[in-house]
Design an enzyme around this catalytic site. Structure first.
Site, mmCIF file in Angstrom:
data_model
loop_
_atom_site.group_PDB
_atom_site.id
_atom_site.type_symbol
_atom_site.label_atom_id
_atom_site.label_comp_id
_atom_site.label_asym_id
_atom_site.label_seq_id
_atom_site.Cartn_x
_atom_site.Cartn_y
_atom_site.Cartn_z
ATOM 1 N N SER A 72 4.595 9.555 16.646
ATOM 2 C CA SER A 72 4.693 9.937 17.983
ATOM 3 C C SER A 72 3.355 10.699 18.595
ATOM 4 C CB SER A 72 5.788 11.188 18.036
ATOM 5 O OG SER A 72 5.403 12.094 17.101
ATOM 6 N N ILE A 73 3.254 11.078 19.708
ATOM 7 C CA ILE A 73 2.074 11.692 20.316
ATOM 8 C C ILE A 73 2.007 13.029 19.764
ATOM 9 C CG2 ILE A 73 3.387 12.126 22.628
ATOM 10 C CD1 ILE A 73 0.599 12.337 23.873
ATOM 11 N N CYS A 122 0.662 -1.114 -0.013
ATOM 12 C CA CYS A 122 0.002 0.127 0.016
ATOM 13 C C CYS A 122 0.796 1.549 0.048
ATOM 14 C CB CYS A 122 -0.871 -0.067 1.239
ATOM 15 S SG CYS A 122 -0.133 0.179 2.984
ATOM 16 N N CYS A 143 7.583 1.302 4.659
ATOM 17 C CA CYS A 143 7.429 2.230 3.495
ATOM 18 C C CYS A 143 7.151 3.671 3.991
ATOM 19 C CB CYS A 143 6.073 1.506 2.865
ATOM 20 S SG CYS A 143 4.354 1.903 4.034
ATOM 21 N N CYS A 190 -5.980 -13.560 1.262
ATOM 22 C CA CYS A 190 -6.092 -14.890 0.615
ATOM 23 C C CYS A 190 -6.590 -15.960 1.854
ATOM 24 C CB CYS A 190 -4.834 -15.504 0.521
ATOM 25 S SG CYS A 190 -4.055 -14.686 -0.895
ATOM 26 N N GLN A 195 -2.885 -14.075 -14.462
ATOM 27 C CA GLN A 195 -3.514 -15.127 -14.663
ATOM 28 C C GLN A 195 -3.581 -16.004 -15.849
ATOM 29 O OE1 GLN A 195 -6.505 -13.088 -11.597
ATOM 30 N NE2 GLN A 195 -7.044 -15.283 -12.070
ATOM 31 N N CYS A 220 5.219 -4.368 4.660
ATOM 32 C CA CYS A 220 6.435 -3.942 4.411
ATOM 33 C C CYS A 220 7.103 -3.937 6.071
ATOM 34 C CB CYS A 220 6.378 -2.422 4.154
ATOM 35 S SG CYS A 220 5.825 -1.549 5.178
ATOM 36 N N ARG A 253 -13.443 -13.007 -8.352
ATOM 37 C CA ARG A 253 -13.575 -14.137 -7.854
ATOM 38 C C ARG A 253 -15.276 -14.461 -7.614
ATOM 39 N NH1 ARG A 253 -10.364 -16.110 -2.339
ATOM 40 N NH2 ARG A 253 -10.530 -18.356 -2.655
ATOM 41 N N GLU A 294 -13.730 -20.583 -5.817
ATOM 42 C CA GLU A 294 -14.635 -19.695 -5.735
ATOM 43 C C GLU A 294 -15.890 -19.891 -4.964
ATOM 44 O OE1 GLU A 294 -14.354 -17.342 -9.841
ATOM 45 O OE2 GLU A 294 -14.060 -19.434 -10.139
#
Ligand SMILES: Cc1cc2nc3c(=O)[nH]c(=O)nc-3n(C[C@H](O)[C@H](O)[C@H](O)COP(=O)(O)OP(=O)(O)OC[C@H]3O[C@@H](n4cnc5c(N)ncnc54)[C@H](O)[C@@H]3O)c2cc1C
Ligand code: FES
Ligand code: FES
EC number: 1.2.3.7
Length: 1302
Positions: free
Chosen positions: A324-325, A42, A72, A151, A743, A50, A887, A1234
């Protein structure tokens, strides 16, 4: 002046001047280090892919502090003298995997594997945290609560984590491959060294000199530095950096360049937490995790425990560990961030110490701070003070609240609140009422309500008046999403808080005056009943997923992990932001070419011999780049190519496309408009589903009819963890190799060849594994690969792209939205006699695979005997994003439509929906009428017996009564329970395979199918092991360990077809079986000749010596008719709905699924659970919002919420049914990829039941009639949707009713 750190024990030293201070740790790891186990998914702190372990040494205390961070968001310069451990550093294939990796594998907790390295590190860190105490089941559940997995459905992941808990009962752990009662040992003493000794000797502060990155060691030094920056004639731009996690939200910040980056985390005063007699003073750079720990420590102040509990719901642990706060409060103050911290500290009476260059040191209340003008760049928050309240004499009440899509964090609140009240003898002496995050500039105190309540005894009337006043204060800004819902939360929270003080004359025996106490989520538990079938050993064994440990360690190679070839360039898409417009030109903001850009590739760069084709499939071709006119928002206009991915992404953001809409028709932006303008795609007759019976007759036989009822369904995004990616490398003689995460390699191959205008034998597509596909990497992967190929061809350099999450979400599309209008006729018994449907499907601007949707809808909808069924489909061509097959495409909508109709019939007859379902279940005869040959033999129809079986095993009837009782005695929570059947037709299709035996007896297998995480390779290995094992020579039992399935290569394995439709694993297994049978035939004579037992290796040596052909390839073609068969399943779900917030908790789900003779029950179990949870996302959570022109607005992890650990069923029971032999299927197996997704409809149906109860109650309070019982619960049934149906004014109505009956 160098940056020194370690990664997995390896020392790195970088000259500070060579480092761009905005470089993230992830960028360094992935692009400049050999450690690729850290995944990018993301890029905004929202997924955990990450996550790395960051270890810091404190030379004074001489201890090492270890915690997780999201690489990230962490800046590389922030990790000076730190050590980083990635999953690969915990263990790997060379030095041995870590126990965590093996447990993930043994618990079948890794499918595509893209999330698994991050999960492993999160778990490892949780284990380290508990080194002084014991790691408990509760901690195990929290260990990965901020990590996303698309998944597995999380259950096996949680079990893998729990397996380390000291208080776990091994019997309670889910299905796994370890011997009963004996898990492989975890030696907590033999820990990974997270901080190498050599770094300890190198601890010294960096003298950054003139470098833009600097780390002052004192407030004075910082003040001097800021003063100098401000005094500079050019006014140097300065960024104060604490954890840098704010860039996850304010993404533009990443592309902004500052003259100075000032790291403020090394200033002692700002790092400390000091307690004094009045309260606690917390340095602004103290991380939220440390604040939580400190507040828990200070036990004297009860309020602090509640603050800490609330703070645990801020983001995920790997964000709290570095964020941090002070950073949080500055975001709230300066940029209107919907902060929890600001709200709760406001109620707690916090104040802020600020150091301003112009005003010097000052202390202000948090309220003044938030209300003040935005903090200047040179101003600094030094500390935050939170007072003690406990020493005061009267009683204090303090609570905090938040309503968010995920109960345990990792989701911003729709509204948060915190209330502090001083009370004496039930009288409010004074109070502080804070609300925030509801679409306001900053958290506020409702002074008017505070004043009103002060000095009052709380009664229903007082509370009613307070709530009316509140309505005037908590008003979201115009344009805020779910505006009415957010406002409605405030009275609910206020009511909850003051409820205990209400003076009531008549305490109720039936609980009507009692407020159901909020209960923590029950712990996750589960059971799995998995039949093991050893008839075709090793097929049928629950073998662990091939390569699971490699995936866990992060060594498994995905397309973006392939090291960049020399001279590699990077692409980013420029997409249309207009639905229908002429493209006049592309330029960049400020008319200057951004850094690193080499080319902007558009349709003009398609070679002359080629065509502008980005997708070539059986139904036709589609353009790669928009030419003169864009057809929809999100259409690819160009690929900007630069020297790094970051530069390419930045340039794409800076691109300005000039459009013109003059003389053009207005775009078609709805299915209704498409129908009006006859803008429709043709549906080939052979793909058009067949009607059943005579609906006019059925209607005339009906006692009741519901006419022209309407349903609308929206979209769902794939959210594969690995976004679209490809790497194209020009090769000799004008040929090209493309590594594609897809795919559909065969079709990517044809698309690339057609676009470049080169023969297909000059194109080679290689796909090793895919980090999740779910249909999104079928057609939608083709233009990504093709665009890279065009750019590589044009520039004659390798070009790759890793599409960022936002672009992926905007360009890729998702499920098909549709509008359904139906009329249904039925008898008074509930037996349905006829169903007529009109379905308008939004296919988008191009056809894609949309033609498959009608038959899929009807395939799943026919699960009930509708008597007669007729329909009219229109495949609408709009100027909206082209939809993809996700799916269970169409099938999930078909299932929902069926259930919505059943519920409507039930409501109109005032019968239970379960009764209507049962009465309309198929007999075998009606099944054969609806599905023709696909129905199979009578003994194959297991659904009706499964319906009864699950009824018994889930205790359905008894629980229905318990739910009823619960609903009678609770007013603020309602429960619902529902049992739903599914039928899912699948078809087999041609699939190739090749099996080759090498001279040492090892076997290499190639198949057309792609490993997407669904366990295809594992099943294929088992099938090869079984078939070659028929030779029965010594050593064939261990053959599976000698088999390797290798990447798909379209020049090696042609006719690979596509991976989808749930049957590719079976097809690939069938192909491999054919190949192995050929090998068996060739080898058998050698065994016969040997006259006695012979070992496998000997046999192969002899075969080599005698030049027996040990490579066999074949194409499996499903010859039997029909090629279709039906899959069956039933689910029972029970939910609990909080009527104040609209939040739905799935208390329990029981699934019974017919897997035939499962090829691998562990893999199938994973598919069943994973698909179910993905369906849960569709039905309950995943709001896919676009603007009026079709631009996707839910384009990030901030706005698009897939399920997390805390949103899955708390009790999750799955039983796989072994339904016996079916000669026509591959070793009697059935599909699992599926169909189980459809079972999640049971959660939606159960929620509707609960909402129905809430509405009944509300109507009783309001004294209105019964007609409102007919309602539809939209999909997804998110919190705002549920709350709206339960009554946004539920609290007000309750108080009004109560005062009227008192
Ligand atoms: C995925 C995710 C989910 C989140 N969810 C929530 C949530 O649910 N609720 C919630 O309340 N918060 C949430 N947050 C916000 C999170 O708490 C903040 O990102 C974090 O606390 C910021 O701290 P930082 O040290 O990283 O700040 P930084 O990113 O380093 O700084 C933030 C800003 O403040 C400035 N700054 C930092 N410190 C100071 C200082 N002492 N004086 C002056 N200026 C300063 C910086 O220059 C910068 O402009 C979430 C964040 C992420 C990434
Ligand atoms: S990639 Fe860093 S949290 Fe998602
Ligand atoms: S295994 Fe978790 S995302 Fe695929």
């Amino acid at each position: 002046m160098s940056l020194v750190f370690a990664i997995n024990g390896q020392r790195f030293e970088l000259s500070l001047s060579s480092v761009d201070p905005s470089t993230t740790l992830l960028e360094f790891l992935r692009y400049q280090s050999p450690f690729k186990s850290v995944k990018l998914s993301c890029g905004e702190g929202g997924c955990g892919a990450c996550v790395v372990l960051l270890s810091r040494y404190d030379p004074v205390l001489q201890n090492v502090e270890d915690f997780t961070v999201s690489s990230c968001l962490t800046l590389l310069c922030s990790i000076n003298h730190c050590s980083i451990t990635t999953s690969e550093g915990l263990g790997n294939s060379r030095d041995g995997f870590h126990t965590i990796h093996n447990r993930f594998s043994g618990f079948h907790a890794s499918q595509c594997g893209f999330c698994t390295p991050g999960m492993s590190v999160s778990l490892f860190s949780a284990l380290l945290d508990s080194s002084s105490s014991e790691f408990t089941v509760l901690e195990a559940e929290k260990a990965v609560s901020g990590n996303l997995c698309r998944c597995t459905g999380y259950r096996p992941i949680v079990d893998a984590c729990k397996s380390f808990a000291a208080d776990v009962d091994i019997e309670d752990l889910g299905f796994n491959s370890f011997c009963k009662n004996s898990l492989p040992p975890f030696d907590s003493e033999k820990r990974v060294c997270s901080f190498p000794e050599f770094l300890k000797d190198e601890m010294k502060s960096i003298d950054s000199g003139m470098h833009p990155w600097c780390s002052p060691g004192s407030v004075e030094e910082l003040q001097r530095l800021l003063g100098a920056c401000k005094a500079n004639r050019d006014g140097l731009s300065v960024k104060l950096v604490a954890g840098n996690t704010s860039t996850g939200y304010y993404k533009d910040e990443r592309d902004r360049h500052y003259d100075k980056y000032v790291d403020i985390t090394r200033i002692p005063e700002m790092k400390e937490i000091r307690e004094n007699q009045n309260g606690v003073e917390i340095g602004a750079v103290v991380t939220i995790s440390k604040v939580i720990a400190a507040l828990i420590e200070i036990r004297v102040e009860k309020l602090f425990g509640k603050l800490a509990a609330h703070m645990e719901k801020i983001a995920a642990r790997f964000i709290r560990n570095f964020g941090s706060i002070g950073g949080n409060l500055v975001m709230a103050q300066r940029k209107q961030f919907p902060s929890d911290m600001a709200t709760i500290l406001l109620a707690a009476g916090a104040s802020v110490n600020i150091m301003s260059l112009s005003r010097g040191l000052e202390k202000v209340t948090l309220e003044q701070f938030l209300q003040g003008p935005p903090l200047e760049d040179y101003d600094l928050v030094l500390t935050i003070e939170i007072p003690f309240w406990h020493h005061q004499s009267s009683e204090f009440l303090f609570e905090t609240y938040r309503a968010a899509p995920r109960p345990n964090g990792s989701a911003l609140a729709y509204l948060n609140a915190a209330f502090l009240a001083q009370v004496k003898d039930r009288m409010v002496i004074n109070c502080r009422l804070a609300f925030g995050a509801y679409g306001t500039k900053h958290a506020i105190r409702c002074k008017e309500v505070e004043e009103f309540l002060s000095g009052k005894l709380i009664t229903d009337n007082v509370l009613s008046e307070a709530i009316t006043l509140l309505g005037k204060s908590v008003v979201p800004q115009e344009g805020t999403s779910n505006l009415a819902y957010r406002s409605s939360l405030a009275p609910g929270f206020l009511f909850k808080f003051f409820h205990s003080l209400i003076i009531t004359e008549k305490p109720s025996s039936n609980g009507y005056y009692h407020l159901d106490q909020p209960k923590p989520l029950p712990m996750l538990s589960s059971s799995q009943h998995v039949p093991i079938n050893d008839e075709y050993f090793p097929v049928g064994e629950p073998v662990t997923k091939s390569g699971a440990s490699l995936q866990a360690s992060g060594e498994a190679v995905y397309v973006d992990d392939i090291p960049a070839p020399a001279n590699c360039l990077y692409g980013a898409f420029i997409y249309s932001t207009k639905p229908y417009a002429k493209v006049k030109g592309i330029s960049f903001k400020e008319n200057s070419v951004p850094d690193g850009v080499l080319a902007v590739i558009s349709y003009k760069d398609v070679p002359k011999a080629g065509q502008n084709i980005g997708l070539k499939f059986s139904f036709g071709t589609e353009p790669l780049f928009a030419e003169d006119i864009t057809l929809h928002v999100g259409q690819c206009i160009a690929l900007v190519v630069a020297d790094t991915q970051r530069h390419a992404d930045t340039a794409a953001n800076l691109a300005v496309v000039e459009y013109e809409t003059e003389d053009l028709e207005p775009p078609i932006l709805s299915v209704e408009d498409a129908v009006k303008k006859s803008s429709l795609f043709e549906i080939y007759p052979f793909l058009y589903p067949q009607q059943v019976g005579d609906t006019s007759k059925g209607m005339s036989e009906a006692d009741h009819r519901i006419l022209s009822s309407e349903i609308r369904l929206g979209s769902q995004y794939f959210f594969y963890m690995e976004t679209q990616t490809a790497l194209a490398v020009p090769d000799e003689d004008n040929s090209i190799v493309v590594y594609s995460s897809c795919q559909t390699p065969q079709y990517v191959h044809s698309s690339v060849a057609a676009c470049l205008g080169i023969p297909e034998n000059k194109v080679r597509i290689i796909t090793r594994r895919v980090g999740g596909g779910f249909g999104g990497k079928a057609v939608k992967a083709m233009p990504v690969a093709t665009a890279c190929a065009v750019a590589a061809n044009k520039l004659q350099r390798p070009v790759r792209t890793y599409v960022n999450r936002k672009t992926d979400m905007i360009m890729t599309g998702g499920r098909h939205p549709m509008k359904i209008t139906y009329s249904v006729g039925f008898k008074s018994t509930g037996k349905i006699t006829a169903l007529e449907l009109e379905i308008l499907i939004d296919a988008g601007a191009t056809l894609g695979l949309s033609m498959l949707i009608p038959s899929n809808i009807i395939g799943a909808l026919k699960k009930y005997n509708w008597g007669a069924l007729s329909f009219d489909f229109k495949l609408c061509k709009t100027n909206l994003l082209s939809k993809a097959i996700m799916r269970a495409p169409g099938d999930v909508q078909g299932t929902y439509i069926a259930e919505a109709i059943i519920e409507n019939v039930a409501s109109s007859l005032s019968l239970e929906a379960d009764t209507i379902r049962k009465i309309n279940l198929h007999t075998y005869e009606s099944l054969a009428l609806f599905y023709k040959d696909g129905a199979g033999e009578p003994h194959e129809y297991t659904l009706s017996s499964m319906w009864d079986k699950l009824g018994v095993s889930s205790n359905f009837e008894e629980r229905v009564s318990i739910v009823r009782e619960f609903n009678e005695s609770n007013i603020w929570r309602k429960r619902g329970i529902s049992r739903v059947p599914i039928i899912y037709p699948v078809s087999m299709f041609a699939t190739p395979g090749r099996v080759s035996v090498l001279s040492d007896g090892t076997v290499v297998v190639e198949v057309g199918g792609i490993e997407l995480g669904q366990g295809l390779w594992t099943k294929v290995k088992q099938m090869a092991g079984y078939t070659l094992g028929l030779l029965q020579c010594d050593g064939t039992e261990e053959l599976v360990d000698k088999i390797r399935v290798v990447q798909s290569d379209t020049l090696s394995m042609v006719q690979g077809n596509f991976t989808g439709g749930s049957t590719t694993s079976e097809g690939s297994c069938a192909a491999v079986r054919l190949c192995c049978e050929t090998l068996v035939k060739r080898l058998k004579p050698l065994i016969d000749k040997s006259g006695g037992p012979i070992s496998w290796n000997n046999l192969i040596s002899q075969a080599y010596a005698q030049s027996v052909n040990l490579s066999a390839s074949d194409l499996y073609t499903p010859e039997e008719t029909p090629t279709q068969y039906l899959n069956y399943g039933v689910a029972v779900s029970e939910v609990d709905v909080d009527l104040v917030t609209g939040h739905t908790t799935v208390l329990q789900t029981d699934i019974l699924y017919d897997s035939g003779k499962s090829l691998n029950p562990a893999v199938d179990l994973g598919q069943i659970e994973g698909a179910f949870v993905q369906g849960l996302g569709f039905f309950m959570l995943e709001e896919y919002i676009t603007d009026s022109e079709g631009l996707v607005l839910t384009d990030s992890t901030w706005t698009y919420k897939i399920p997390t650990v805390d949103t899955i069923p708390r009790q999750f029971n799955v039983e796989i049914l072994n339904s016996g032999r079916h000669e026509k299927r591959v070793l009697s197996s059935k599909a699992s990829g599926e169909p189980p997704l459809l079972l999640a409809a049971s959660v939606h149906c159960a929620t509707r039941e609960a909402v129905k109860e809430a509405r009944k109650q509300l109507r009783m309070w309001k004294g209105v009639n019964d007609s409102e019982l007919m309602f539809q619960l939209p999909v997804p049934a998110t919190m705002p949707v549920v709350k709206e149906l339960c009554g946004l004014d539920i609290v007000e109505s309750y108080l009004e009713w109560k005062s009227s009956v008192n």
